[in-house]
Design a protein around this motif. Structure first.
Motif, PDB file in Angstrom:
ATOM      1  N   TYR A 113       8.595-107.246 -41.888  1.00 45.37           N
ATOM      2  CA  TYR A 113       8.982-108.474 -41.826  1.00 45.37           C
ATOM      3  C   TYR A 113       8.395-109.426 -40.090  1.00 45.37           C
ATOM      4  O   TYR A 113       8.303-109.606 -39.915  1.00 45.37           O
ATOM      5  CB  TYR A 113      10.653-108.637 -41.740  1.00 45.37           C
ATOM      6  N   PHE A 114       8.870-107.751 -39.511  1.00 42.82           N
ATOM      7  CA  PHE A 114       8.310-108.182 -38.586  1.00 42.82           C
ATOM      8  C   PHE A 114       6.671-107.504 -38.036  1.00 42.82           C
ATOM      9  O   PHE A 114       6.382-107.185 -36.715  1.00 42.82           O
ATOM     10  CB  PHE A 114       9.434-106.746 -37.114  1.00 42.82           C
ATOM     11  N   ARG A 115       6.151-106.466 -38.581  1.00 40.41           N
ATOM     12  CA  ARG A 115       4.997-106.066 -38.871  1.00 40.41           C
ATOM     13  C   ARG A 115       4.713-105.324 -37.447  1.00 40.41           C
ATOM     14  O   ARG A 115       4.238-105.785 -36.533  1.00 40.41           O
ATOM     15  CB  ARG A 115       4.520-106.793 -38.957  1.00 40.41           C
ATOM     16  N   GLY A 116       5.770-104.026 -37.354  1.00 40.04           N
ATOM     17  CA  GLY A 116       5.839-103.733 -36.011  1.00 40.04           C
ATOM     18  C   GLY A 116       4.471-102.844 -36.018  1.00 40.04           C
ATOM     19  O   GLY A 116       3.989-101.816 -36.855  1.00 40.04           O
ATOM     20  N   GLU A 117       4.032-102.327 -34.399  1.00 39.60           N
ATOM     21  CA  GLU A 117       2.774-100.681 -34.104  1.00 39.60           C
ATOM     22  C   GLU A 117       2.363-101.076 -33.010  1.00 39.60           C
ATOM     23  O   GLU A 117       2.876-101.453 -31.878  1.00 39.60           O
ATOM     24  CB  GLU A 117       1.005-101.607 -35.256  1.00 39.60           C
ATOM     25  N   LEU A 148      11.055-100.348 -31.977  1.00 44.01           N
ATOM     26  CA  LEU A 148      10.723 -99.027 -31.647  1.00 44.01           C
ATOM     27  C   LEU A 148      10.750 -98.759 -31.813  1.00 44.01           C
ATOM     28  O   LEU A 148       9.528 -96.479 -32.288  1.00 44.01           O
ATOM     29  CB  LEU A 148      10.271 -99.318 -29.995  1.00 44.01           C
ATOM     30  N   ALA A 149      12.504 -97.361 -31.986  1.00 42.93           N
ATOM     31  CA  ALA A 149      12.213 -96.138 -32.162  1.00 42.93           C
ATOM     32  C   ALA A 149      12.285 -96.245 -33.484  1.00 42.93           C
ATOM     33  O   ALA A 149      11.696 -94.948 -33.632  1.00 42.93           O
ATOM     34  CB  ALA A 149      14.327 -96.835 -31.855  1.00 42.93           C
ATOM     35  N   TYR A 150      11.774 -97.135 -34.291  1.00 41.69           N
ATOM     36  CA  TYR A 150      11.467 -96.661 -35.617  1.00 41.69           C
ATOM     37  C   TYR A 150      10.094 -96.099 -35.801  1.00 41.69           C
ATOM     38  O   TYR A 150       9.625 -95.286 -36.288  1.00 41.69           O
ATOM     39  CB  TYR A 150      11.384 -97.794 -36.825  1.00 41.69           C
ATOM     40  N   LEU A 151       9.100 -96.581 -34.674  1.00 41.20           N
ATOM     41  CA  LEU A 151       7.937 -96.234 -35.010  1.00 41.20           C
ATOM     42  C   LEU A 151       7.719 -94.981 -34.233  1.00 41.20           C
ATOM     43  O   LEU A 151       6.837 -94.589 -34.640  1.00 41.20           O
ATOM     44  CB  LEU A 151       7.092 -97.736 -34.335  1.00 41.20           C
ATOM     45  N   LEU A 152       8.478 -94.966 -33.355  1.00 39.34           N
ATOM     46  CA  LEU A 152       7.986 -93.454 -32.713  1.00 39.34           C
ATOM     47  C   LEU A 152       8.617 -92.599 -33.118  1.00 39.34           C
ATOM     48  O   LEU A 152       8.204 -91.251 -33.226  1.00 39.34           O
ATOM     49  CB  LEU A 152       8.949 -93.624 -31.257  1.00 39.34           C
ATOM     50  N   ASN A 153      10.225 -92.320 -33.655  1.00 38.10           N
ATOM     51  CA  ASN A 153      10.443 -91.808 -35.344  1.00 38.10           C
ATOM     52  C   ASN A 153       9.266 -91.314 -36.392  1.00 38.10           C
ATOM     53  O   ASN A 153       9.108 -90.319 -36.336  1.00 38.10           O
ATOM     54  CB  ASN A 153      11.626 -92.125 -35.561  1.00 38.10           C
ATOM     55  N   LYS A 154       8.650 -92.426 -36.627  1.00 41.05           N
ATOM     56  CA  LYS A 154       7.770 -92.277 -38.063  1.00 41.05           C
ATOM     57  C   LYS A 154       6.319 -91.866 -37.125  1.00 41.05           C
ATOM     58  O   LYS A 154       5.883 -90.861 -37.975  1.00 41.05           O
ATOM     59  CB  LYS A 154       7.485 -93.849 -37.979  1.00 41.05           C
ATOM     60  N   GLN A 155       5.947 -91.525 -35.856  1.00 37.37           N
ATOM     61  CA  GLN A 155       4.941 -91.263 -35.308  1.00 37.37           C
ATOM     62  C   GLN A 155       5.318 -89.800 -34.313  1.00 37.37           C
ATOM     63  O   GLN A 155       4.269 -89.001 -35.013  1.00 37.37           O
ATOM     64  CB  GLN A 155       4.182 -91.992 -34.050  1.00 37.37           C
ATOM     65  N   ARG A 156       5.683 -89.373 -34.578  1.00 34.77           N
ATOM     66  CA  ARG A 156       6.290 -88.132 -34.388  1.00 34.77           C
ATOM     67  C   ARG A 156       6.875 -87.657 -34.491  1.00 34.77           C
ATOM     68  O   ARG A 156       7.502 -86.212 -33.996  1.00 34.77           O
ATOM     69  CB  ARG A 156       6.468 -87.838 -32.070  1.00 34.77           C
ATOM     70  N   GLY A 157       8.078 -88.117 -35.429  1.00 33.99           N
ATOM     71  CA  GLY A 157       9.652 -87.130 -35.672  1.00 33.99           C
ATOM     72  C   GLY A 157      10.953 -87.049 -34.936  1.00 33.99           C
ATOM     73  O   GLY A 157      11.346 -86.237 -35.054  1.00 33.99           O
ATOM     74  N   TRP A 158      11.252 -87.446 -33.751  1.00 37.20           N
ATOM     75  CA  TRP A 158      11.036 -87.706 -32.706  1.00 37.20           C
ATOM     76  C   TRP A 158      12.717 -88.012 -32.847  1.00 37.20           C
ATOM     77  O   TRP A 158      13.136 -88.655 -33.925  1.00 37.20           O
ATOM     78  CB  TRP A 158      11.329 -87.971 -31.490  1.00 37.20           C
ATOM     79  N   ILE A 159      14.006 -87.241 -32.625  1.00 34.53           N
ATOM     80  CA  ILE A 159      15.003 -87.825 -32.912  1.00 34.53           C
ATOM     81  C   ILE A 159      15.388 -88.546 -31.143  1.00 34.53           C
ATOM     82  O   ILE A 159      15.227 -88.531 -29.987  1.00 34.53           O
ATOM     83  CB  ILE A 159      16.491 -86.862 -32.644  1.00 34.53           C
ATOM     84  N   ILE A 160      15.432 -90.377 -31.479  1.00 35.43           N
ATOM     85  CA  ILE A 160      16.010 -90.835 -30.383  1.00 35.43           C
ATOM     86  C   ILE A 160      17.480 -91.739 -30.209  1.00 35.43           C
ATOM     87  O   ILE A 160      17.690 -91.811 -31.253  1.00 35.43           O
ATOM     88  CB  ILE A 160      14.715 -92.141 -30.670  1.00 35.43           C
TER      89      ILE A 160
END
Length: 349
Positions: A113-117, A148-160
């Motif tokens: 939907y938001f096509r975040g990258e 952004l929280a979702y994309l950072l978690n997907k990229q690095r696995g961080w708990i945000i």
């Protein structure tokens, strides 16, 4: 279609997640693409993992989808609860449920939907902690930060964790819209100095809007202009030696376009902002759309990491030095926004 049998609900999300994750049904896909249904998705997911006797039920969900039906659903629920508010429970941040919610609900919204990258990924550090500072716009539910929280978690696995306005925790609409403690369980932190300081001390990745509520309040006309930055994130960065990662988002201005903020009405209704736009008549008919936003393309341009300034580098007038640091960062981010917008214009020409 909507299974809320209390015998099938487990109060511990970790136990439930280990048994069976939330699977999208045809009804969930319908809710995803029918704007009044987003609130249903959020609550159904919670009820899959938690016991929620005060929550919405299937009849009330169906009413969400009908013009004006939300008001009847609200009345039915209020009467069902004995003419009282939903019970408020003491809840704590649950990284396991946060991860389940991101993977099972946020992922399809952000990706389809938001096509975040994430862009300029070479500037993204591989280790934490850090304060991620981003421009904030849209005058709606904070989808730019959720994405952004979702994309950072997907990229690095961080708990945000994300610093959020107190209205996301306390406002009457939130109490009725979403389950008790929903924002806190998902990693929301009240935008108050004591809470901000406590989460910085945890040395996690923290998402932060330096503009505060001035960002979404600025409306459509000033959508690309950064408002004054607060100083607390610079002070805490220096105090706890935590670097700042600036991120510029292009596309969040379109989450709720053509808006103006009426401050007098905003204060009258005790709202963080009151957006007036051509979409408002639709929101009045479908109040459950309060967690929805227009389809957009959210692009996040990661800037070089800004190391924490040591005490030796500070001038005698500490507050003046902090103000200069915040102003310098604001100017750099504004320059980057202007540059990206100019490139977009050139590419379209």
């Amino acid at each position: 279609m909507i299974n809320q049998n209390p015998d099938n609900l487990v109060s511990n999300p970790i136990e439930r997640a280990s048994i069976e994750g939330y699977k999208f049904s045809w009804f969930d896909w319908f809710c995803l693409w029918y704007p009044p249904g987003w609130l249903i998705l959020f609550n159904r997911h919670w009820q899959h993992y938690h016991s929620d006797p005060d929550g919405w039920n299937w009849l009330e969900y169906i009413l969400f989808l009908i013009p004006g039906g939300f008001y009847l659903a609200l009345l039915i629920r209020w009467l069902r609860l004995g003419c009282r508010l939903p019970r408020q429970e003491n809840t704590e941040f649950d990284p396991t449920y946060q991860q389940a919610f991101r993977q099972e609900i946020i992922a399809p919204i952000v990706e389809y939907y938001f096509r975040g990258e994430l862009l300029q990924i070479e500037n993204l550090p591989s280790t934490e902690p850090m304060i991620v500072a981003m421009n904030h716009a849209g005058m709606c539910f904070p989808w730019d930060f959720v994405s952004l929280a979702y994309l950072l978690n997907k990229q690095r696995g961080w708990i945000i964790k994300t610093l959020a306005g107190v209205s996301l925790f306390d406002h009457a609409w939130m109490i009725w819209w979403l389950p008790p403690g929903w924002s806190k369980v998902l990693g929301g932190v009240r935008a108050e100095l004591d809470d901000f300081t406590a989460v910085v001390q945890e040395r996690r990745v923290i998402l932060y809007a330096p503009e505060g509520l001035r960002g979404p309040r600025k409306g459509w006309r000033k959508r690309y202009k950064l408002e004054k930055f607060d100083l607390s994130f610079i002070q805490l960065s220096q105090r706890f030696k935590i670097p700042i990662l600036p991120v510029v988002c292009i596309g969040n201005e379109g989450l709720h376009p053509w808006t103006i903020n009426l401050q007098k009405l905003q204060h009258l209704f005790n709202l963080p902002f009151l957006p007036i736009s051509p979409l408002i008549p639709i929101f009045i008919l479908f109040p459950s759309m309060g967690v929805w936003a227009m389809r957009s393309r959210l692009r996040y341009f990661i800037q070089p990491l800004k190391p924490a300034v040591s005490g030796e580098q500070q001038s005698e007038n500490k507050r003046s030095f902090v103000f200069q640091q915040a102003q310098r960062l604001r100017e750099k981010m504004q320059s980057q926004i202007n540059s990206l917008l100019n490139k977009n214009i050139e590419n379209k020409a």
